[in-house]
Design an enzyme around this catalytic site. Structure first.
Site, PDB file in Angstrom:
ATOM      1  CE  LYS A  57      -3.234   2.586   2.222  1.00  0.00           C
ATOM      2  NZ  LYS A  57      -4.140   3.296   3.669  1.00  0.00           N
TER       3      LYS A  57
ATOM      4  CB  THR B 105      -9.691   6.022  12.409  1.00  0.00           C
ATOM      5  OG1 THR B 105      -7.967   6.181  11.896  1.00  0.00           O
ATOM      6  CG2 THR B 105      -9.738   7.017  13.843  1.00  0.00           C
TER       7      THR B 105
END
Length: 268
Positions: free
Chosen positions: A109, A219
């Protein structure tokens, strides 16, 4: 729906789950491991900078408490401010993948973020690093602003996906770039993974309803009051949104239309 008939293909690898989960900001190791299990995700992304260079010497790391025969490591280059730093992190990521038995794992990524305040990805640095890593045989998943032209350039370079942000990392603001995300999805011939900003399951579902191929989040789960339950909710949301997209929603109409017409089989 049997997910094996609707698998996500990234590079040459297939996945049943379209939800990817990050591993930062959890209060403890158990919360991270249990949330990953509840999410039923297969791809787990980890910031290379947060891991020891030798995993075998760190028995306290959650990394050693996951079954890597069931999960696929997605190393990320978080914290890299330049293309050169990101490239170094990508090679370290492959070395760590080898330590868990994934010698064929060249996934990365790609994050190049030079802006410390808003944490917005650097398009020039991302292009530069992506071009180099693709040529070196990496399966590159670049994190980008919701920029349709940048997405096309990265696809042309040979990236395996594009990962536009919904809103800034960790903000929980949701899908603030809907118009551009729709354009990226419409024009892309590679998977589009919505990454960053999702705070609620409804937003993950909305992304999938639009035709996104997957969602990556962190998150929203790790900072919820009950991460395990939120991970399960996100799992259901991604599946629901994907199924709705495949079903083909009804066309919106300007005026009301009776749901019980005189002829029950009428389309009018």
């Amino acid at each position: 729906m049997d997910s094996t008939f609707d698998r996500l293909k990234i590079g040459e690898k297939f996945f049943n789950s379209r939800l990817m989960l990050g591993t930062g900001k959890y209060q403890n190791m158990d919360a991270a491991v249990n949330s990953i299990a509840a999410s039923e995700c297969e791809i787990v992304t980890v910031a290379i900078r947060r891991l020891p260079t030798n995993l075998n010497n760190d028995s306290t790391s959650f990394f050693n408490h996951l079954d890597w025969t069931k999960h696929w490591l997605l190393p990320n280059t978080a914290g890299s401010q330049t293309a050169e730093e990101a490239i170094r992190m990508a090679f370290l990521g492959h070395e760590l993948a080898c330590q868990i038995g994934q010698e064929d794992n060249f996934f990365v990524k790609l994050e190049v973020i030079s802006d410390p305040k808003y944490l917005l990805p650097d398009p020039i640095g991302t292009l530069k690093a992506a071009e180099f890593l693709v040529k070196k045989g990496f399966t590159v998943l670049p994190y980008i602003n919701a920029d349709p032209m940048l997405a096309l350039h990265l696809e042309d370079l040979g990236c395996a996906t594009v990962m536009p942000l919904g809103s800034p990392i960790g903000s929980g603001q949701g899908l603030n770039n809907l118009s551009n995300i729709k354009i990226i999805i419409e024009n892309s011939n590679i998977p589009v993974i919505i990454d960053a900003g999702i705070g609620f399951p409804s937003e993950a579902s909305k992304a999938m309803e639009l035709g996104a191929d997957g969602v990556l989040l962190n998150t929203a789960v790790s900072q919820s009051k009950n991460p395990e339950r939120m991970a399960q909710a996100m799992n259901f949301a991604v599946k629901s949104g994907r199924l709705a997209y495949l079903a083909g929603p009804m066309t919106k109409k300007l005026y009301a239309s009776p749901s019980s017409p005189m002829n029950q089989f009428s389309n009018f």
